[in-house]
Design a protein around this motif. Structure first.
Motif, mmCIF file in Angstrom:
data_model
loop_
_atom_site.group_PDB
_atom_site.id
_atom_site.type_symbol
_atom_site.label_atom_id
_atom_site.label_comp_id
_atom_site.label_asym_id
_atom_site.label_seq_id
_atom_site.Cartn_x
_atom_site.Cartn_y
_atom_site.Cartn_z
ATOM 1 N N VAL A 186 0.704 -1.143 0.026
ATOM 2 C CA VAL A 186 -0.083 -0.014 -0.120
ATOM 3 C C VAL A 186 0.984 1.260 -0.086
ATOM 4 C CG1 VAL A 186 -1.750 1.545 1.221
ATOM 5 C CG2 VAL A 186 -1.842 -1.144 1.122
ATOM 6 N N LEU A 187 1.967 1.542 0.841
ATOM 7 C CA LEU A 187 2.756 2.469 0.913
ATOM 8 C C LEU A 187 3.555 2.479 -0.239
ATOM 9 C CD1 LEU A 187 4.061 4.703 2.694
ATOM 10 C CD2 LEU A 187 5.550 2.983 3.584
ATOM 11 N N TRP A 188 3.843 1.361 -0.951
ATOM 12 C CA TRP A 188 4.818 1.429 -2.149
ATOM 13 C C TRP A 188 3.987 2.106 -3.138
ATOM 14 C CZ3 TRP A 188 3.954 -2.227 -6.404
ATOM 15 C CH2 TRP A 188 4.829 -2.147 -7.304
ATOM 16 N N GLY A 189 2.955 1.582 -3.460
ATOM 17 C CA GLY A 189 1.553 2.124 -4.585
ATOM 18 C C GLY A 189 1.454 3.556 -4.387
ATOM 19 N N LEU A 190 1.138 3.929 -2.956
ATOM 20 C CA LEU A 190 0.884 5.395 -2.944
ATOM 21 C C LEU A 190 2.121 6.258 -2.992
ATOM 22 C CD1 LEU A 190 -0.998 7.446 -1.907
ATOM 23 C CD2 LEU A 190 -0.385 6.979 0.602
ATOM 24 N N LEU A 191 3.267 5.920 -2.778
ATOM 25 C CA LEU A 191 4.518 6.818 -2.952
ATOM 26 C C LEU A 191 4.608 6.853 -4.450
ATOM 27 C CD1 LEU A 191 6.733 6.000 0.079
ATOM 28 C CD2 LEU A 191 5.139 8.085 -0.343
ATOM 29 N N THR A 192 4.706 5.824 -4.940
ATOM 30 C CA THR A 192 4.851 5.777 -6.408
ATOM 31 C C THR A 192 4.032 6.388 -7.327
ATOM 32 O OG1 THR A 192 5.565 3.442 -6.412
ATOM 33 C CG2 THR A 192 5.140 3.866 -8.512
ATOM 34 N N ALA A 193 2.565 6.670 -6.940
ATOM 35 C CA ALA A 193 1.831 7.376 -7.586
ATOM 36 C C ALA A 193 1.963 8.630 -7.538
ATOM 37 C CB ALA A 193 0.425 7.145 -7.268
ATOM 38 N N VAL A 194 2.097 9.451 -6.185
ATOM 39 C CA VAL A 194 2.557 10.890 -6.053
ATOM 40 C C VAL A 194 3.809 11.023 -6.800
ATOM 41 C CG1 VAL A 194 3.030 11.984 -3.981
ATOM 42 C CG2 VAL A 194 1.483 10.647 -3.743
ATOM 43 N N ALA A 195 4.910 10.366 -6.600
ATOM 44 C CA ALA A 195 6.283 10.744 -7.345
ATOM 45 C C ALA A 195 6.096 10.857 -8.658
ATOM 46 C CB ALA A 195 7.216 9.511 -6.771
ATOM 47 N N TYR A 196 5.282 9.838 -9.450
ATOM 48 C CA TYR A 196 5.112 9.723 -10.708
ATOM 49 C C TYR A 196 4.401 11.011 -11.446
ATOM 50 C CZ TYR A 196 2.996 8.685 -15.244
ATOM 51 O OH TYR A 196 2.507 8.397 -16.423
ATOM 52 N N THR A 197 3.290 11.377 -10.471
ATOM 53 C CA THR A 197 2.526 12.242 -11.032
ATOM 54 C C THR A 197 3.099 13.758 -10.898
ATOM 55 O OG1 THR A 197 0.390 11.129 -10.163
ATOM 56 C CG2 THR A 197 0.355 13.574 -10.478
ATOM 57 N N VAL A 198 3.962 13.990 -9.837
ATOM 58 C CA VAL A 198 4.732 15.138 -9.788
ATOM 59 C C VAL A 198 5.862 15.164 -10.953
ATOM 60 C CG1 VAL A 198 6.497 16.285 -8.590
ATOM 61 C CG2 VAL A 198 4.527 15.067 -7.197
ATOM 62 N N ILE A 199 6.561 14.102 -11.214
ATOM 63 C CA ILE A 199 7.645 14.074 -11.971
ATOM 64 C C ILE A 199 6.876 14.454 -13.483
ATOM 65 C CG2 ILE A 199 9.550 12.828 -13.283
ATOM 66 C CD1 ILE A 199 9.835 11.529 -10.389
ATOM 67 N N VAL A 200 5.858 13.497 -13.841
ATOM 68 C CA VAL A 200 5.375 13.632 -15.260
ATOM 69 C C VAL A 200 4.491 14.878 -15.406
ATOM 70 C CG1 VAL A 200 3.152 12.665 -14.776
ATOM 71 C CG2 VAL A 200 4.268 12.317 -17.105
ATOM 72 N N VAL A 201 3.995 15.786 -14.459
ATOM 73 C CA VAL A 201 3.481 17.027 -14.825
ATOM 74 C C VAL A 201 4.600 18.056 -14.733
ATOM 75 C CG1 VAL A 201 1.949 18.602 -13.745
ATOM 76 C CG2 VAL A 201 1.333 16.077 -13.620
ATOM 77 N N THR A 202 5.813 17.946 -14.022
ATOM 78 C CA THR A 202 6.712 18.757 -14.231
ATOM 79 C C THR A 202 7.445 18.648 -15.422
ATOM 80 O OG1 THR A 202 7.080 18.677 -11.577
ATOM 81 C CG2 THR A 202 8.755 19.709 -12.968
ATOM 82 N N ALA A 203 7.824 17.438 -15.732
ATOM 83 C CA ALA A 203 8.467 17.216 -17.152
ATOM 84 C C ALA A 203 7.640 17.967 -18.449
ATOM 85 C CB ALA A 203 8.562 15.901 -17.388
ATOM 86 N N SER A 204 6.265 17.616 -18.241
ATOM 87 C CA SER A 204 5.317 18.004 -19.372
ATOM 88 C C SER A 204 5.053 19.413 -19.495
ATOM 89 C CB SER A 204 4.013 17.212 -18.975
ATOM 90 O OG SER A 204 3.112 17.817 -20.087
ATOM 91 N N ALA A 205 5.034 20.117 -18.237
ATOM 92 C CA ALA A 205 5.035 21.740 -18.129
ATOM 93 C C ALA A 205 6.203 22.396 -18.758
ATOM 94 C CB ALA A 205 4.859 22.001 -16.953
ATOM 95 N N ARG A 206 7.528 21.766 -18.629
ATOM 96 C CA ARG A 206 8.616 22.438 -19.187
ATOM 97 C C ARG A 206 8.792 22.103 -20.640
ATOM 98 N NH1 ARG A 206 12.230 24.137 -15.474
ATOM 99 N NH2 ARG A 206 13.985 23.770 -17.080
ATOM 100 N N VAL A 207 8.285 20.850 -21.078
ATOM 101 C CA VAL A 207 8.519 20.400 -22.535
ATOM 102 C C VAL A 207 7.203 20.725 -23.519
ATOM 103 C CG1 VAL A 207 9.149 18.618 -23.928
ATOM 104 C CG2 VAL A 207 10.305 18.559 -21.793
ATOM 105 N N GLU A 208 5.906 20.466 -22.881
ATOM 106 C CA GLU A 208 5.048 20.358 -23.703
ATOM 107 C C GLU A 208 3.999 21.677 -23.450
ATOM 108 O OE1 GLU A 208 4.009 15.736 -24.430
ATOM 109 O OE2 GLU A 208 3.267 16.734 -22.529
ATOM 110 N N GLY A 209 4.121 22.320 -22.407
ATOM 111 C CA GLY A 209 3.354 23.477 -22.048
ATOM 112 C C GLY A 209 2.272 23.224 -20.789
ATOM 113 N N GLY A 210 1.617 24.495 -20.480
ATOM 114 C CA GLY A 210 0.636 24.381 -19.476
ATOM 115 C C GLY A 210 -0.655 23.468 -19.493
ATOM 116 N N ARG A 211 -1.030 23.357 -20.915
ATOM 117 C CA ARG A 211 -2.399 22.756 -21.478
ATOM 118 C C ARG A 211 -2.105 21.246 -21.319
ATOM 119 N NH1 ARG A 211 -5.195 24.280 -26.905
ATOM 120 N NH2 ARG A 211 -5.589 26.300 -25.761
#
Length: 359
Positions: free
Chosen positions: A54-79
């Motif tokens: 449970v802890l592994w899945g929760l931390l993985t989901a949070v870390a993945y969301t933060v990283i992918v949104v940050t990378a997308s904002a820098r490369v692809e834009g806000g939308r």
């Protein structure tokens, strides 16, 4: 010939054009990022000796969301970043909803497979003491199938015909009254249905007359409102054009219902009936009051004596305690899950058989 000039882009238009001119992340980037994030989080948790699914899945989901949104904002834009954020939240909610189901199945499989074998499925508890490492749940399987089968035979015709009446015939105050009482019955606690049948049985047959038929009637009381509501929704999904086309050909209403409306909604009706069966097949309280809880031998007669069922068998084994009884309880729980899965499979096959054939 007139010349048109394009107005200079405003601040909002400039931002949109800037988003469109941005690049995009590689197609396999989200999958690779998720795998890498899961591996890193697992390594960190193992390093601190605090790994848990449970802890592994929760931390993985949070870390993945933060990283992918940050990378997308820098490369692809806000939308695009907002789109990826919402997508990650949707998938996360889906996995969160599936987590209890997977956890239950994993726990039941892990604890029930130790005793789940042909011997357990083919013998009863007749002559077996609670401390003996013997006995099985065959009598409980027979009772569950018999009681649930009789409850289905009682509730399905009543529920489906009530739904047909509500959709095709009823109107005004009568329709509202029936729907109100159906909604009230949907929320009735199961033990209240058991007490109702116990009182009815005492009036008709005297005190102490518990048998499988009483248990089936108590389950039917719980099944009828579920069948009515699910069948009603399925019948409302049938296009009105089909009914009007049948009426235009001179087909009477009763025949339109039996030949057009019901076959068109057969798959949905079958699913609703199976949901009602799944709703009651695991009930324990009404069956303890009506069908009894002390039967240990095989009984095929619903009207003769007490009849054991799988939920009551599980309850009785856990109540007695002991490692052997707990093993029987887990094996019976696994059996109950497999019975429900088998019934769903058969219902799907029946619904596909009677569904209208596409040409």
């Amino acid at each position: 010939m007139s010349l048109t000039t394009t107005p200079p882009p405003g601040p909002g238009m400039s931002a949109t054009a800037n988003d469109l001119r941005r690049g995009s992340l590689p197609h396999h980037f989200p999958a690779l990022l998720l795998a890498a994030t899961a591996a890193v989080v697992a390594g960190v948790l193992l390093a601190f000796s605090s790994f848990g699914f449970v802890l592994w899945g929760l931390l993985t989901a949070v870390a993945y969301t933060v990283i992918v949104v940050t990378a997308s904002a820098r490369v692809e834009g806000g939308r695009k970043a907002r789109d990826r954020l919402v997508t990650a939240l949707v998938y996360g909610c889906f996995l969160l909803a599936m987590l209890p189901l997977v956890s239950v199945l994993w726990t039941v499989l892990g604890n029930g497979l130790a005793r789940f074998d042909p011997y357990f499925l083919s013998v009863s508890m007749n002559g077996v003491l609670p401390s003996m490492d013997a006995g099985g749940a065959y009598h409980a399987i027979v009772g569950t199938l018999a009681i649930t089968g009789m409850a289905t035979l009682i509730s399905v015709p009543i529920g489906v015909m009530t739904a047909v009446y509500l959709v095709e015939y009823a109107e005004g105050r009568m329709k509202r009254t029936i729907m109100f009482f159906v909604d009230v019955m949907t929320g009735i606690p199961s033990i209240v249905a058991g007490l109702f049948v116990v009182a009815l049985w005492i009036i008709l047959f005297g005190p102490g007359a518990t048998n499988g038929a009483a248990g089936a009637i108590s389950l039917a009381v719980l099944m009828i409102p579920v069948v009515v509501r699910s069948s009603e929704e399925m019948l409302r999904l049938v296009p009105q054009d089909l009914r009007e086309a049948s009426y235009a050909l001179g087909v009477p209403k009763w025949r339109t219902i039996t030949k057009v409306v019901l076959p068109t909604s057969a798959a949905g009706l079958t699913t609703g009936i199976m949901l009602a069966i799944a709703r009651v097949i695991g009930e324990t309280a009404p069956l303890i009051l009506t069908a009894g809880s002390s039967a240990v031998s095989i009984n095929w007669n619903l009207f003769d004596g007490q009849m054991m069922s799988l939920p009551v068998f599980i309850y009785s084994q856990v109540r007695m305690g002991g490692a052997v009884n707990y093993e029987r309880a887990w094996a019976a729980a696994l059996t109950l899950i497999l019975v429900v899965m088998l019934l769903f499979f058969l219902a799907r096959m029946i619904g596909r058989l009677f569904a209208p054939k596409a040409r």
